[in-house]
Design a protein around this motif. Structure first.
Motif, PDB file in Angstrom:
ATOM      1  N   LEU A 434      38.493   6.134   2.418  1.00  0.00           N
ATOM      2  CA  LEU A 434      38.877   6.845   3.634  1.00  0.00           C
ATOM      3  C   LEU A 434      37.971   6.434   4.781  1.00  0.00           C
ATOM      4  N   ASP A 435      38.579   6.096   5.884  1.00  0.00           N
ATOM      5  CA  ASP A 435      37.815   5.834   7.088  1.00  0.00           C
ATOM      6  C   ASP A 435      37.390   7.190   7.634  1.00  0.00           C
ATOM      7  N   LYS A 436      36.262   7.215   8.350  1.00  0.00           N
ATOM      8  CA  LYS A 436      35.797   8.511   8.819  1.00  0.00           C
ATOM      9  C   LYS A 436      36.488   8.949  10.109  1.00  0.00           C
ATOM     10  N   LEU A 471      30.579   2.484  32.341  1.00  0.00           N
ATOM     11  CA  LEU A 471      30.647   1.434  31.326  1.00  0.00           C
ATOM     12  C   LEU A 471      31.709   1.770  30.265  1.00  0.00           C
ATOM     13  N   GLU A 472      31.670   2.998  29.788  1.00  0.00           N
ATOM     14  CA  GLU A 472      32.545   3.390  28.676  1.00  0.00           C
ATOM     15  C   GLU A 472      34.011   3.467  29.086  1.00  0.00           C
ATOM     16  N   ARG A 473      34.241   3.580  30.390  1.00  0.00           N
ATOM     17  CA  ARG A 473      35.606   3.599  30.883  1.00  0.00           C
ATOM     18  C   ARG A 473      36.366   2.353  30.419  1.00  0.00           C
ATOM     19  N   GLU A 476      37.776   1.110  24.470  1.00  0.00           N
ATOM     20  CA  GLU A 476      38.850   1.910  23.857  1.00  0.00           C
ATOM     21  C   GLU A 476      38.329   2.797  22.735  1.00  0.00           C
ATOM     22  N   HIS A 477      37.029   2.646  22.438  1.00  0.00           N
ATOM     23  CA  HIS A 477      36.471   3.364  21.299  1.00  0.00           C
ATOM     24  C   HIS A 477      36.554   4.877  21.509  1.00  0.00           C
ATOM     25  N   PRO A 478      36.869   5.628  20.447  1.00  0.00           N
ATOM     26  CA  PRO A 478      36.961   7.088  20.597  1.00  0.00           C
ATOM     27  C   PRO A 478      35.673   7.696  21.150  1.00  0.00           C
ATOM     28  N   LEU A 589      34.296   5.124   4.173  1.00  0.00           N
ATOM     29  CA  LEU A 589      33.907   3.847   4.769  1.00  0.00           C
ATOM     30  C   LEU A 589      33.822   4.041   6.276  1.00  0.00           C
ATOM     31  N   THR A 590      32.651   3.776   6.844  1.00  0.00           N
ATOM     32  CA  THR A 590      32.519   4.023   8.270  1.00  0.00           C
ATOM     33  C   THR A 590      31.531   3.089   8.928  1.00  0.00           C
ATOM     34  N   GLY A 591      31.706   2.935  10.223  1.00  0.00           N
ATOM     35  CA  GLY A 591      30.768   2.129  10.990  1.00  0.00           C
ATOM     36  C   GLY A 591      29.600   2.972  11.483  1.00  0.00           C
ATOM     37  N   ASP A 592      29.743   4.268  11.364  1.00  0.00           N
ATOM     38  CA  ASP A 592      28.722   5.178  11.852  1.00  0.00           C
ATOM     39  C   ASP A 592      27.464   5.094  10.984  1.00  0.00           C
ATOM     40  N   ARG A 617      33.460  -6.290   8.454  1.00  0.00           N
ATOM     41  CA  ARG A 617      33.031  -6.273   7.056  1.00  0.00           C
ATOM     42  C   ARG A 617      33.816  -5.252   6.233  1.00  0.00           C
ATOM     43  N   LYS A 618      34.678  -4.481   6.899  1.00  0.00           N
ATOM     44  CA  LYS A 618      35.382  -3.420   6.176  1.00  0.00           C
ATOM     45  C   LYS A 618      36.302  -3.984   5.095  1.00  0.00           C
ATOM     46  N   ALA A 619      37.001  -5.072   5.436  1.00  0.00           N
ATOM     47  CA  ALA A 619      37.896  -5.700   4.468  1.00  0.00           C
ATOM     48  C   ALA A 619      37.097  -6.237   3.280  1.00  0.00           C
TER      49      ALA A 619
HETATM   50  N1  LIG Z   1      32.126   1.911  23.013  1.00  0.00           N
HETATM   51  C1  LIG Z   1      31.087   2.378  22.316  1.00  0.00           C
HETATM   52  N2  LIG Z   1      30.255   3.258  22.893  1.00  0.00           N
HETATM   53  C2  LIG Z   1      29.227   3.746  22.222  1.00  0.00           C
HETATM   54  N3  LIG Z   1      28.935   3.446  20.959  1.00  0.00           N
HETATM   55  C3  LIG Z   1      29.710   2.569  20.335  1.00  0.00           C
HETATM   56  C4  LIG Z   1      30.836   1.998  20.968  1.00  0.00           C
HETATM   57  N4  LIG Z   1      31.430   1.169  20.097  1.00  0.00           N
HETATM   58  C5  LIG Z   1      30.727   1.248  18.964  1.00  0.00           C
HETATM   59  N5  LIG Z   1      29.688   2.073  19.092  1.00  0.00           N
HETATM   60  C6  LIG Z   1      28.672   2.394  18.093  1.00  0.00           C
HETATM   61  O1  LIG Z   1      28.896   1.616  16.933  1.00  0.00           O
HETATM   62  C7  LIG Z   1      29.094   2.449  15.799  1.00  0.00           C
HETATM   63  C8  LIG Z   1      30.059   1.806  14.857  1.00  0.00           C
HETATM   64  O2  LIG Z   1      31.342   1.722  15.452  1.00  0.00           O
HETATM   65  P1  LIG Z   1      32.653   1.506  14.618  1.00  0.00           P
HETATM   66  O3  LIG Z   1      33.769   1.420  15.575  1.00  0.00           O
HETATM   67  O4  LIG Z   1      32.424   0.355  13.713  1.00  0.00           O
HETATM   68  O5  LIG Z   1      32.792   2.762  13.686  1.00  0.00           O
HETATM   69  P2  LIG Z   1      33.120   4.294  13.983  1.00  0.00           P
HETATM   70  O6  LIG Z   1      34.272   4.402  14.904  1.00  0.00           O
HETATM   71  O7  LIG Z   1      31.878   5.052  14.353  1.00  0.00           O
HETATM   72  O8  LIG Z   1      33.496   4.857  12.554  1.00  0.00           O
HETATM   73  P3  LIG Z   1      34.747   4.570  11.649  1.00  0.00           P
HETATM   74  O9  LIG Z   1      34.462   3.277  10.997  1.00  0.00           O
HETATM   75  O10 LIG Z   1      34.712   5.717  10.707  1.00  0.00           O
HETATM   76  O11 LIG Z   1      35.963   4.566  12.508  1.00  0.00           O
HETATM   77  C9  LIG Z   1      29.552   3.764  16.371  1.00  0.00           C
HETATM   78  O12 LIG Z   1      29.260   4.827  15.514  1.00  0.00           O
HETATM   79  C10 LIG Z   1      28.770   3.836  17.671  1.00  0.00           C
HETATM   80  O13 LIG Z   1      27.490   4.314  17.435  1.00  0.00           O
END
Ligand SMILES: Nc1ncnc2c1ncn2[C@@H]1O[C@H](COP(=O)(O)OP(=O)(O)OP(=O)(O)O)[C@@H](O)[C@H]1O
Ligand SMILES: [Cu+]
Ligand SMILES: [Mg+2]
Length: 755
Positions: A434-436, A471-473, A476-478, A589-592, A617-619
């Motif tokens: 599961l992705d987080k 910057l974050e604007r 697309e990251h949540p 599985l997460t990038g966090d 690296r997720k794959a």
């Molecule tokens: N646009 C961004 N702004 C701030 N931090 C970012 C941004 N993109 C990535 N990061 C940082 O990189 C980390 C890893 O990002 P990644 O997209 O791989 O995973 P995630 O969205 O946190 O988790 P998941 O894999 O569960 O979706 C994030 O947790 C964050 O700390």
């Protein structure tokens, strides 16, 4: 590469399906072809520069079948009506033939009652048993009711193959011709000490019974595609739009992009769009499977075919025609129903050998009996029985009917299954990844903590927030969206950004007002050589609370720290518990970062966590899990995700499950889509897979064992022992029964209850 679907006519059994498959696949320029007997459809992948659809069609026509291209959208109502009309006409024709066949069969059976039972029935006139009268009665049944079987076997002969039509034609014709010879030259038999008996009733009854089976089959096929018709039927016919300042009602086909559509309480929403005025709640159950009505306000998306409940509102059409969510769902379901389960390929291979094999057995039966008894009548009965009982029609229906009902059932519960293969595989899943973010959690993170190195003096805090939001604007990251939303709520303005770079899995950077701004993970900034000492303690505290922590550096110096919370979906915990109960290993599985990931894993009850996994690296991680098996085969791993970064992992997994509220990329890369995003859909999908595969196995049992058991009995193996000989009539009835039992059993799947 083009993919087209063709509607097929004239197939009588699974061996027709496999010969059409062979014909199309052998054409130059055709890459792949799958024929679904149940849906009477072919899905063809071909190179449109090398071959045209027309040529494919004419190749199919040349082999004695008919092929019509299905229109791509699968959504126009006219086409569906036409198809329905064709189906109705076919059904009427079948019924007429069945009625005529039944009446004549009953007369013939009654006529030979005295002969069969050796009793005298005073109400049966003797002349009814006149062979010439019987010949006259049987001829229309043989050649009019049985016309389709002759056509089918002639076509098969042209292709130098044999189908179940061949078996029926050979069997009934043998009985008919033998009787004809007896009728015309009775003396020939009497002189040789044989009784001049006719078997007209055998042929008539068998043909009638098979027609009955075909009628049931026809009806059932109509029912299995009812799921799609139900989906298409969800679409309203009209829409109320504003044109030139006036409200007018138009046909749904005439709605254009950016039209402003008005929806009143209780009405169906015609197309997909974005609310621009008004508030309401919408029942989206028919599309997402989500039972609670969803609140809508300006800015929210609405889906066509869902029902508006309380308020009235206006929305701007954003997707129309074949692009709407509903049209896509219909297309996916159609494709899935037309696809082939691996288990089906086994059935196909068997069928291809079956008919020639049966003819060989029939010939052998005839020779052995003739040699053993020197009685052509006695030799004929078991031969006809073998030909009739061996009909592989039930075999051809076994898998496709279950798959059709199963995928249809999935769609009803908000689970889109792209192919029969994944439906079959889902019940074998051992590990579920599961992705987080967005999968276990809502995916709508909010900034809950914000501290700066230099405090709040002189509006320092807001200045830094403005840099961050600017910057974050661009991302697309949540998490980026959370930062932007937070900045908006604090009413800070944003500036232009130069040289924006997103570093996947790490963060973003760029120049704002000539300052070099970096926002991202602790690890990333450390690797950039930035001193992070001052906030480490704070970082750990927030992480252990399950918050994602992002660091903000300006010109190479840490300026601020943000804690971002993403609430768990209310159903996640229960879903994980259920998955464990099903005996699956559940992995996150997460990038966090690790502490955050572990805190959340603890909350939902997941015991294995892969954190700080970079998107690329997720794959790889999924692959590693697949190899973790003690057995020779790899472990069956399912991946559930929503983001663009999950797409490769979804494709790598044996079963990729996308969250319907996630990105299009993820949905495209997956095998199964949970439209509502509710994780309990995973359990429903697994259970549905179990139910479907179980159903297919039962069907194959009904079809296979029936034939295997029936053939030796029909061939007369029990005759030397008990004097039993299977009457061809019983063989015909049994054959019809096996098809009917297969289809009825498949329809039982409609009672499947979602978890
Ligand atoms: N646009 C961004 N702004 C701030 N931090 C970012 C941004 N993109 C990535 N990061 C940082 O990189 C980390 C890893 O990002 P990644 O997209 O791989 O995973 P995630 O969205 O946190 O988790 P998941 O894999 O569960 O979706 C994030 O947790 C964050 O700390
Ligand atoms: Cu058959
Ligand atoms: Mg994600």
């Amino acid at each position: 590469m083009n993919t087209s679907r063709l509607k097929l006519k004239g197939m009588s059994c699974a061996s027709c399906a496999s010969s059409i498959e062979k014909i199309i696949s052998s054409l130059p320029g055709v890459k792949e072809c799958a024929v679904n007997f149940g849906a009477q459809q072919a899905t063809v992948k071909y190179n449109s520069q090398k071959i045209e659809l027309k040529q494919i069609q004419s190749a199919v026509d040349a082999a004695g079948f008919k092929a019509y291209p299905l229109n791509k959208e699968g959504m126009t109502i006219g086409e569906d009506d036409k198809e329905k009309a064709v189906r109705k006409a076919q059904e009427r024709d079948l019924i007429l033939k069945l009625v005529v066949g039944s009446i004549i069969s009953i007369i013939l059976v009654v006529a030979c009652l005295p002969m069969m039972t050796g009793l005298e029935f005073s109400f049966i006139p003797r002349w009814l048993h006149n062979p010439w009268l019987q010949l006259i009665l049987t001829t229309p049944v043989q050649f009019w009711c049985g016309y389709g079987f002759y056509i089918g076997s002639c076509n098969a002969l042209k292709r130098q193959t044999a189908t179940m039509d061949t078996l029926i034609t050979l069997g009934t014709s043998a009985a008919f011709l033998y009787s004809l010879v007896v009728t015309v030259f009775p003396d020939f038999f009497v002189e040789r000490g044989l009784r001049a008996e006719v078997y007209y009733e055998t042929s008539a009854v068998v043909i009638t019974l098979i027609l009955l089976g075909r009628l049931f089959e026809h009806r059932a096929k109509g029912k299995t595609s009812a799921a799609i018709r139900k989906l298409i039927g969800l679409q309203p016919r009209n829409a109320r739009v504003i044109r030139n300042g006036r409200e007018i009602d138009i046909l749904i086909q005439e709605v254009q992009l950016d039209d402003v559509v008005i929806v009143r309480p209780g009405e169906k929403i015609p197309v997909d769009g974005e609310v621009i005025e008004g508030n309401s709640t919408v029942d989206e159950a028919m599309v997402t499977g989500e039972s609670l009505p969803v609140k809508k306000q300006p800015g929210d998306e609405v889906i066509g075919a869902t029902i508006n409940k309380t308020g009235s509102f206006k929305f701007k059409a954003t997707r129309i025609g074949k692009d709407t969510v509903l049209a896509q769902i219909v297309r996916l379901v159609q494709e899935a129903q037309g696809s082939k389960a691996p288990i089906q390929r086994i059935a196909d291979r068997v069928t291809a050998w079956f008919v020639p094999g049966i003819i060989a057995i029939a010939i052998a039966t005839f020779i052995i009996w003739l040699y053993g008894t020197r009685n052509i009548t006695l030799a004929l009965i078991p031969t006809v029985s073998v030909l009739i009982i061996a009909c592989p029609c039930a075999l051809g229906l076994a898998t496709p009917t279950s798959i059709m009902v199963g995928t249809g059932k999935g769609a009803e519960n908000g689970i889109l299954i792209k192919g029969a293969e994944s439906l079959e595989l889902a019940h074998k899943i051992q590990t579920i990844v599961l992705d987080k973010t967005g999968t276990l959690t809502e995916g709508k993170p909010t900034v809950t903590n914000f501290i700066t190195v230099n405090g709040t003096a002189n509006g320092n805090e807001l200045k830094i927030l403005s840099l961050a939001a600017s910057l974050e604007r661009n991302s697309e990251h949540p998490l980026a969206e959370a930062v932007v939303r937070y900045a908006q709520s604090q009413e800070v303005g944003v500036k232009n950004v130069r040289d924006f770079v997103a570093v996947p899995g790490s963060g973003v950077q760029g120049f704002v007002l000539d300052h070099f701004v970096q926002i991202g993970t602790l690890r990333w900034l450390e690797s950039e050589g930035i001193d992070t000492q001052m906030f480490l303690l704070q970082n750990n505290t927030w992480s252990n609370e399950g918050k994602s922590v992002i660091w903000l550096a300006v010109d190479g110096k840490i300026e601020a720290l943000m804690g971002i919370t993403d609430t768990l979906k209310s159903t996640s915990k229960e879903a994980v518990r259920m998955l464990h109960k099903l005996g699956l290993e559940v992995v996150m599985l997460t990038g966090d970062n690790r502490p955050t990931a572990e805190a959340i894993a603890r909350e939902v009850g997941i015991d294995r966590v892969f954190a700080e996994v970079r998107p690329d690296r997720k794959a790889e991680q999924v692959k590693t899990l697949q190899k973790e098996s003690s057995k020779k085969e790899h472990k069956i791993v399912a991946m559930v995700g929503d983001g663009i970064n999950d797409a490769p992992a979804l494709a790598q997994a044996d079963v990729g499950i996308a969250i319907g509220t996630g990105t299009d990329v993820a949905i495209a890369a997956s095998d199964i889509t949970l439209i509502s995003g509710d994780l309990q859909g995973i359990i429903t999908a697994i259970k549905l897979s179990h139910a479907t595969v179980g159903n297919i196995r039962q069907n194959l049992f009904f079809a296979f064992f029936y034939n295997i058991l029936g053939i030796p009995v029909a061939a007369g193996i029990l005759f030397p022992l008990f004097g039993w000989l299977l009457n061809p009539i019983i063989a015909g009835g049994g054959m019809a029964f096996s098809s009917v039992s297969v289809v009825t059993n498949a329809l039982r799947l409609r009672n499947f209850k979602a978890y």
